[in-house]
Structures are given as structure tokens and as C-alpha cells.
Design a protein around this motif. Structure first.
Motif, PDB file in Angstrom:
ATOM      1  N   THR A   1       0.973  -1.147   0.029  1.00  0.00           N
ATOM      2  CA  THR A   1       0.137   0.056   0.030  1.00  0.00           C
ATOM      3  C   THR A   1       1.069   1.205   0.029  1.00  0.00           C
TER       4      THR A   1
ATOM      5  N   GLY B   1      -8.714   0.531   3.045  1.00  0.00           N
ATOM      6  CA  GLY B   1      -9.821   0.716   1.931  1.00  0.00           C
ATOM      7  C   GLY B   1     -10.009  -0.659   1.140  1.00  0.00           C
ATOM      8  N   ALA B   2      -9.278  -1.837   1.650  1.00  0.00           N
ATOM      9  CA  ALA B   2      -9.201  -2.938   0.853  1.00  0.00           C
ATOM     10  C   ALA B   2     -10.662  -3.481   0.718  1.00  0.00           C
TER      11      ALA B   2
ATOM     12  N   ASP C   1     -13.079  -1.990   0.188  1.00  0.00           N
ATOM     13  CA  ASP C   1     -14.062  -1.226  -0.504  1.00  0.00           C
ATOM     14  C   ASP C   1     -13.810  -1.783  -2.107  1.00  0.00           C
ATOM     15  N   ILE C   2     -12.572  -2.245  -2.218  1.00  0.00           N
ATOM     16  CA  ILE C   2     -12.174  -2.604  -3.716  1.00  0.00           C
ATOM     17  C   ILE C   2     -12.174  -4.030  -3.835  1.00  0.00           C
TER      18      ILE C   2
ATOM     19  N   GLY D   1      -5.683   0.405  -6.997  1.00  0.00           N
ATOM     20  CA  GLY D   1      -6.112   0.725  -5.704  1.00  0.00           C
ATOM     21  C   GLY D   1      -5.319   0.866  -4.474  1.00  0.00           C
ATOM     22  N   ALA D   2      -4.819  -0.360  -3.989  1.00  0.00           N
ATOM     23  CA  ALA D   2      -4.215  -0.230  -2.730  1.00  0.00           C
ATOM     24  C   ALA D   2      -2.853   0.388  -2.912  1.00  0.00           C
TER      25      ALA D   2
ATOM     26  N   ASN E   1      -9.691   4.077  -2.742  1.00  0.00           N
ATOM     27  CA  ASN E   1     -10.407   3.094  -2.647  1.00  0.00           C
ATOM     28  C   ASN E   1     -11.971   3.329  -3.158  1.00  0.00           C
TER      29      ASN E   1
END
Lengths: 615, 159
Positions: free
Chosen positions: A257, A267-268, A270-271, A336-337, A342
Motif C-alpha cells: 500500500t 480501503g481493501a 471497498d475494492i 487501488g491499494a 478506494n
């Protein structure tokens, strides 16, 4: 047998297409696809050649199972010298293009030279010719695909193409076939662009035969039953795709991250796969519409997604409202990460763009993450980015930079250099999360120690697909090992590397190996080719391929010093999660690995090893 | 008991195992282009739809054939093309409203699904049961069952 026995050699400089017989001695030694094409490349080009010059060659290649009924047997690979890494590149793709090539009667297509003007290769069974592509130059993969189908009045045409990024030299441009299946990594699309080759359009109706149909169908049906009964290939992958890993890897403390500053992402969830199937708060519909299989695949892990029409990225762009290729785990991680974003819809949009314009979302996301870190340090400023603020977590930064990179415009041209060259340009090479100039994928090796050695020794630069020890260390396949120890990982990595090299050369998908061992694969290859393949013979072929690639890279100028990891992974301990306090003890794994490989302490295959493998 | 192919596009992943099984069974080669069942990919709508002959009771192909090359297999109800009789006039391909009988240039004959004599290879190859071979009089059974389940839970009335 399942080979057509024909290679199509396309000289782009001269504008000629010629048929020649397949080297059957090499198919026995190197199996097909990855191994076979690497052998052709190693024999035909100077490893020191300029990857973007006319002396480099680009090979599209099938395996012995491609085009047959074996589950997942639609794979093809693009093999060339990489402009990103300077190493041998081999990028593997599914969809239907590989099958179409075999059905048209070609095992392999070798492109050499450079066309003076933009062209595409049109193949209709035995007929192959170069045609003017000036009308497609500057267009996206999607527009090129549609345009070629219309021009040829053939909706069944299978097209593999590059986008503008590949034309403009973005160093991680890929080749996309069937709209959203990608030979994605190492800049194979950049090489295609350097040759003025926009696309390959194929229609094949000749069929594929195998040596022993009765034995083959038995082996195929046995294999299909094993995939169906397995929890990963029979249930997890079809339902959630590779994205099933997002929450798992985050909990393991191995989700890189913020450019690998952290190993867990707030936010993992969330995605994640779970988020993709849940109804959106905005329109009540889920992001995921359905799963999709590549040719012959009975797993069907592919994601098909549809955007929220009200999302800022597409609100005024109805061309992105249709269903298209959705997020796989690696793309969701990188976009994302790695960047701290997120917003699932922003990630989906960026992923659509990567497909539409054929760039590698892993290298893209990872390079944007490096730029974001430099921005937070004040090294990159809005003066460089054309006024765009690019802090970690900014969805707008992600989608804007993706659009710019796809077109090779503005600051996108700098992102298009990849992480190593970008961070060097701004004076901070230590922030490049790469090996051999290729960006890491989605597993922090501090939390999955075997992946540290995997990355450091991968023949195509940082990559998860060369030896996916995550399978053993996290998922327990074929047997569980402790992800938090380096002990025993040298042997594990070598075993995975050799087996995977064989699988990548067979024409099938590496995801089968969540359920299959070489015991399941060997009978299918044996019945298809009529050659007596066994798990042991496949492992030997895999080891031969690994050493062939290694020798190519050494001849290209790589040394043992390149078998390393960024300082951040070797010195800075993971801050949270199960791996808290850990670094990657690469120095404890690498000497053992060299020894197991039969290499000198400088990482060079000994004469004895080369003789043993008939290299 | 006569059986019928039942196709549920909702279960199809677009893998083409059916096309390969068909071409293997009928042509001795893996060749989707020669398959008598075809999967259509409506990619912008994320739909995959396998489609083949429905074996019409009063089959247009059969009644239109000027040389009576298409006959009924009494065991399965399949409308079967006799290659020795077919003259390749293509009238059946025009008569069929569904497009499921097609001319094969290589042989100069037409080809269509014949239910593999009662053991269709496509259904056996399908990994998701999107294609099944079931009692011809009960093709609505699974759908009825779904609705019956809703009725049992009291939700059908408001569905």
C-alpha cells in the motif's frame, strides 16, 4: 498431433509473409509457446539489440494444447526482448485469439524488421498479408477491433491490437485481444508499436487435431472433473475471480500500500470481490455483471463489470456505460491499494481504459504510486503534472493520469517511462518498487517471503506469474508452507518456476494449477502431441526453459547484481499485520537458490548444468 | 421418453466447450467453425447465448427439402440430414426460421444438430449445465420449481 507444423514469418521491412516448417526438434525440447518462442528468439536475435529497433523480433505463439478441448486451452504468448526490462519478455493472454491462430493453421507468427508505414496483419487460414493500417493508427484497441470487423465484413474476426500508448512508446504498453484480454506485461505492445504493427486480425476455420483422440478426451474429461471439484477453480474463481484475494492478502499483511510504505490498506474491503458483487449505494446495482470464460476454460474467472452511470468518470461518456472487462486482483491492487484509492468505480474506469488502450495496469498503478510518493515529498509538484494534484488516495489523480498515460500525453508520458526511469529522473531511484525495472505485482514479499526470492530471480523482472508461491504460502496449494519464513523457499521457488515454465509453454492457463498438478497435465499433452510426456519430462523442460531465459538475460547484460530487491523491502520492516517487524532476508535465500539451480555464485549456469539440460 | 436439449443462457460463461465437443463428435476435429451449436457473445450486455436446432415438430427444413434428405430419427425426434441424399440446394437453410441448418462448403451438403443419436456431446461437455438434455415434456420443470419455491415462501404474489 496438435501442431499445424507451420510458422508464419512476417518481414515488416520487406512487407512479406512466408510459411516455414515448425522446428519439431525444438518443440520436443521446449514444448511450445513460452519455451519454444524463447528458443526461436534466442537463436534469431542479438540479446544486446535495441528492443525498440528493427533488429528485435516479436513472436506470437501457441502451445501444443492451444485450440484443443483441454480446459483453458486458448492461450497464446507474445515473446520479444522487453523495452522496459531489457530482459526476455513473455506475456501470456487468453480470450479467443490464440485458438483462432491455431485454427487458421499457424503455430507461431514471427514478426521481424520494421514496417515503413503503419500496417496490420490479416490472416484468413492459409492466406496472410500485410495491409495498410494508417486509418487505425492513433485509434484505441476497441475502435481498431470494431473497424477491422466492419472493414472485413466479418464479425467473427479475432483481433489483437495495440493502442496509442504502444504507438507512442509508453514502456509498459501491452497487446490486447478480444477487447479485454491482455498480453499485458513488460511492454510487448511497445515493441509492436515500434515496428509500426497496429494489429493482427485472424479468422481460422481449419480445426485442430490431436494425435490420439480417445486418450485425449479421457485426459481432458478427467482434468475438467478435477477443476470442477476443486474449491478454488470450481467455486472461488468463478464466483469472485482473482479478486477473492483482496481481503485475504490484506489480512495476511502482504497487501502493498502507498508504494510499499505500508503492507495493509484501510480501503481493501471497498475494492474487493465482495464489494464488486454488493449493490452500489448510488444506483443499487452491483459492479459485477457476470463472470466470463476464455476459450475452452471451464473455470471462468473473468470479470465483466458495468459502471455506475452517475460516477464522475463516465457521467457524460455513455461509451463507457456498456459491460466490459472488470477488475482482476492485480489491477485492483495496483490501481487501488498501491495508490491508496478506494473508489471501486474509479478503479473500474481506469481498468476499462487500460483495456481500451492496451497498457499494463500493474505497471501503471505502481508507477502512479511512485509519482504520488514523490508528490507527497514535494519532489514532483503541480508544475510537473500540469496543475494536477496527485496525493495518495486521489481517485481523480488516478483516472486523469491513466487517461494521459493511455495517450502518452502531458505528465502521462513521464508515467509511461515506468517507475524505475521516473524515480531516477526525479533523483530518487530508491523509491522505485521494481526488479529489473519491472514493477511489482500485488504481494508484499515481507509478508510472503517466498515471493521475495520469486521477484528477485524472475526472468522478466518483478512478476507473480513466474513462481506463484502465494499458492503454497497462503492458500496451501499443493501444500502449506509458512509465509513468514525464508527457510525452504529456495527449493519451493525453483520447483514453482520450473513447473510454471512448462505450463506456460503448453497452451493452458496457470490458474489450472490451483487444482491440477503435472500429473493431470502430462497425459493431455502426451495425447495431443503423441509424445511420451510425463511430469518428470515436463519439469525437465521447465528447467531447460528457465535456464534458456536466464542465459538470454545474461547475454543481454544482466548480472547477479540485478537479482535483488529495493532497499525498502530489504531494510524497512513491515509496520503492521502478521509480518510486522519483518524484512525480506534475500541474502539467506539467494545463495541456496543459485546452488539448487546449478549456477555459480555469480548466478551463471555452470557448464555441467547446461550440458545436463542439453542447452 | 423423448428428450430435448434445454439451454439456459444465464448459466453460460462463453467457454465454447460445447462447440468443440460438437465438432469433435461430428467432424473428428476441434473446430468451433464446424460446430452445429454456436455460442453468441453479446459482450456489451455481458450475455452469452448457446443456440442450436430446436428440432421443430413440424420442421420447415424437412418439409421444404425437395429430395427428402431430412428425416425424423424416431428414437430421438431429431431431424437428421442424410448426406447421401442431400444435394446441397440450401432450400432448408432458407426455410429454417432460426438459421440452425447451414451449408458446409467443404462437403457441398448441409449440416445440423442431430442430437448425436440421443447422447448429445455438447450437453456432456458443458461445465455449468447451461446445456442439458432432459425429458422433452418437462423443459419448464426447473423454472416451475423456482417459482414454486417463491410461492412456498409467500413472495410470488408480490414479485
Amino acid at each position: 498431433m496438435s501442431w499445424t507444423g507451420k510458422v508464419l514469418r512476417v518481414n515488416l521491412t520487406a512487407g512479406t509473409c512466408k510459411s516455414e516448417p515448425l522446428n519439431r526438434e525444438w518443440t520436443r525440447q521446449y514444448l511450445g509457446q513460452r519455451g519454444l518462442a524463447t528458443k526461436y528468439l534466442a537463436e534469431e536475435i542479438d540479446p544486446k539489440c535495441d528492443p525498440l529497433g528493427p533488429d528485435n523480433k516479436l513472436i506470437m505463439t501457441t502451445g501444443p494444447l492451444t485450440g484443443t478441448m483441454a480446459s483453458t486451452a486458448g492461450r497464446y504468448s507474445v515473446v520479444t526482448k522487453s523495452p522496459l526490462t531489457g530482459c526476455v519478455a513473455c506475456s501470456n493472454s487468453g480470450g479467443h485469439f490464440g485458438n483462432e491462430m491455431k485454427n487458421a493453421g499457424w503455430d507461431m507468427i514471427i514478426f521481424e524488421g520494421r514496417s515503413p508505414t503503419p500496417v496490420y496483419l490479416y490472416v484468413e487460414n492459409d492466406k496472410a498479408e500485410l495491409r495498410d493500417a494508417s486509418g487505425y493508427w492513433g485509434k484505441s484497441v476497441w475502435d481498431t477491433d470494431a473497424g477491422l470487423k466492419t472493414a472485413h465484413q466479418d464479425p467473427l474476426l479475432r483481433v489483437a491490437a495495440i493502442g496509442v500508448a504502444g504507438e507512442k512508446g509508453v514502456l509498459f504498453a501491452g497487446v490486447v485481444n478480444d477487447l479485454h484480454r491482455a498480453a499485458g506485461r513488460s511492454g510487448v505492445g511497445t515493441v509492436m508499436g515500434s515496428k509500426n504493427l497496429k494489429a493482427v486480425a485472424i479468422r481460422g476455420t481449419k480445426g485442430v487435431k490431436v494425435a490420439d483422440f480417445a486418450a485425449f478426451m479421457k485426459a481432458v474429461n478427467d482434468g475438467k472433473a478435477v477443476l470442477a471439484a476443486n474449491a478454488v477453480t470450481g467455486q472461488g474463481l468463478p464466483a469472485y475471480g482473482t479478486q477473492v484475494l483482496m481481503n485475504v492478502i490484506n489480512e495476511t499483511g502482504a497487501l502493498p500500500t502507498h508504494n510499499f510504505r505500508d503492507v495493509q490498506f484501510d480501503g481493501a474491503a471497498d475494492i474487493s470481490a465482495e464489494a464488486m458483487v454488493a449493490p452500489r449505494k448510488t444506483d443499487g446495482k452491483p459492479n459485477l455483471v457476470t463472470n466470463q470464460a476464455c476459450f475452452a476454460c471451464t473455470i471462468a474467472c473473468g470479470r465483466v463489470s458495468q459502471m455506475d452511470r452517475g460516477h464522475y468518470t463516465v457521467a457524460n461518456r455513455p461509451e463507457y456505460w456498456a459491460a466490459s472487462g472488470g477488475l482482476e486482483y492485480e489491477a485492483a491492487w495496483a490501481l487501488g491499494a498501491a495508490t491508496g484509492v478506494n473508489d471501486l468505480e474509479a478503479l473500474t474506469f481506469a481498468n476499462f481504459l487500460c483495456n481500451e488502450h492496451a497498457i499494463d495496469p500493474i505497471s501503471l498503478g505502481a508507477t502512479i504510486a511512485a509519482a504520488m510518493e514523490l508528490y507527497e515529498m514535494g519532489v514532483i509538484t503541480t508544475a510537473h503534472t500540469g496543475g494536477l494534484e496527485i496525493p495518495f488516495g486521489s481517485a481523480e489523480a488516478l483516472t486523469t493520469l491513466t487517461e494521459l498515460t493511455c495517450k502518452g500525453e502531458g505528465f502521462g508520458a513521464e508515467i509511461g517511462l515506468g517507475s524505475r526511469r521516473l524515480t531516477e529522473k526525479y533523483g530518487h531511484p530508491e523509491l522505485s518498487m521494481t526488479v529489473k525495472s519491472q514493477e511489482f505485482p500485488a504481494y508484499d514479499p515481507r509478508g510472503v517471503q517466498g515471493m521475495g526470492l520469486t521477484y528477485a530471480t524472475s526472468n522478466r523482472g518483478a512478476c507473480h506469474l513466474r513462481s506463484y508461491t502465494v499458492s503454497s504460502e497462503i492458500l496451501g496449494i499443493p501444500e502449506k508452507t509458512d509465509p513468514l519464513t525464508h527457510e525452504g523457499k529456495a527449493g519451493l521457488v525453483k520447483a514453482f518456476q520450473d513447473a510454471t515454465a512448462a505450463v506456460d509453454s503448453a497452451g493452458i492457463c496457470v490458474f489450472t494449477t490451483f487444482a491440477w498438478t503435472l500429473e493431470h497435465i502430462a497425459p493431455q499433452i502426451a495425447a495431443a502431441t503423441g509424445e511420451a510426456h510425463t511430469p518428470a519430462s515436463l519439469l525437465e523442460i521447465g528447467e531447460r526453459i528457465w535456464n534458456l531465459e536466464r542465459r538470454f538475460n545474461l547475454a543481454a547484460g544482466m548480472t547477479a547484481a540485478d537479482d535483488t530487491l529495493p532497499k525498502r523491502l530489504l531494510k524497512d520492516a513491515a509496520k503492521t499485520g502478521p509480518a510486522k517487524g519483518m524484512v525480506v532476508p534475500l541474502d539467506k535465500m539467494l545463495p541456496e537458490y543459485y546452488q539448487l539451480r546449478g549456477w555459480t555464485t555469480d548466478g551463471i549456469p555452470t557448464n555441467e548444468t547446461c550440458e545436463r539440460l542439453a542447452l | 421418453m423423448q428428450k430435448s436439449l434445454l439451454i439456459d443462457p444465464g448459466k453460460c460463461t462463453g467457454c465454447r466447450q460445447c462447440e468443440m465437443a460438437c465438432s469433435h463428435e461430428k467432424e473428428g476435429v476441434f473446430n468451433p467453425a464446424k460446430s452445429r451449436i454456436r455460442v453468441f457473445d453479446f459482450h456489451t450486455e455481458a450475455k452469452f447465448v448457446p443456440y442450436t436446432c430446436t428440432q421443430c415438430a413440424q420442421a420447415w427444413c424437412m418439409t421444404s427439402c425437395p429430395v427428402e434428405a431430412i428425416t425424423v430419427d424416431l428414437a430421438t425426434g431429431a431431424k437428421v440430414v442424410n448426406d447421401n441424399t442431400c444435394v446441397g440446394c440450401k432450400v432448408c437453410t432458407i426455410a429454417c426460421p432460426f438459421g440452425t441448418v447451414n451449408y458446409v462448403a467443404d462437403t457441398g451438403k448441409v449440416a445440423k444438430c442431430d442430437l448425436c443419436g440421443g447422447d448429445p456431446a455438447c450437453a456432456k461437455a458443458c461445465p455449468t449445465a447451461a446445456i442439458v438434455y432432459i425429458d422433452a415434456d418437462q423443459t419448464g420443470f426447473e423454472k416451475m420449481k423456482l417459482w414454486a419455491a417463491k410461492t412456498a415462501t409467500g413472495s410470488a404474489a408480490t414479485a
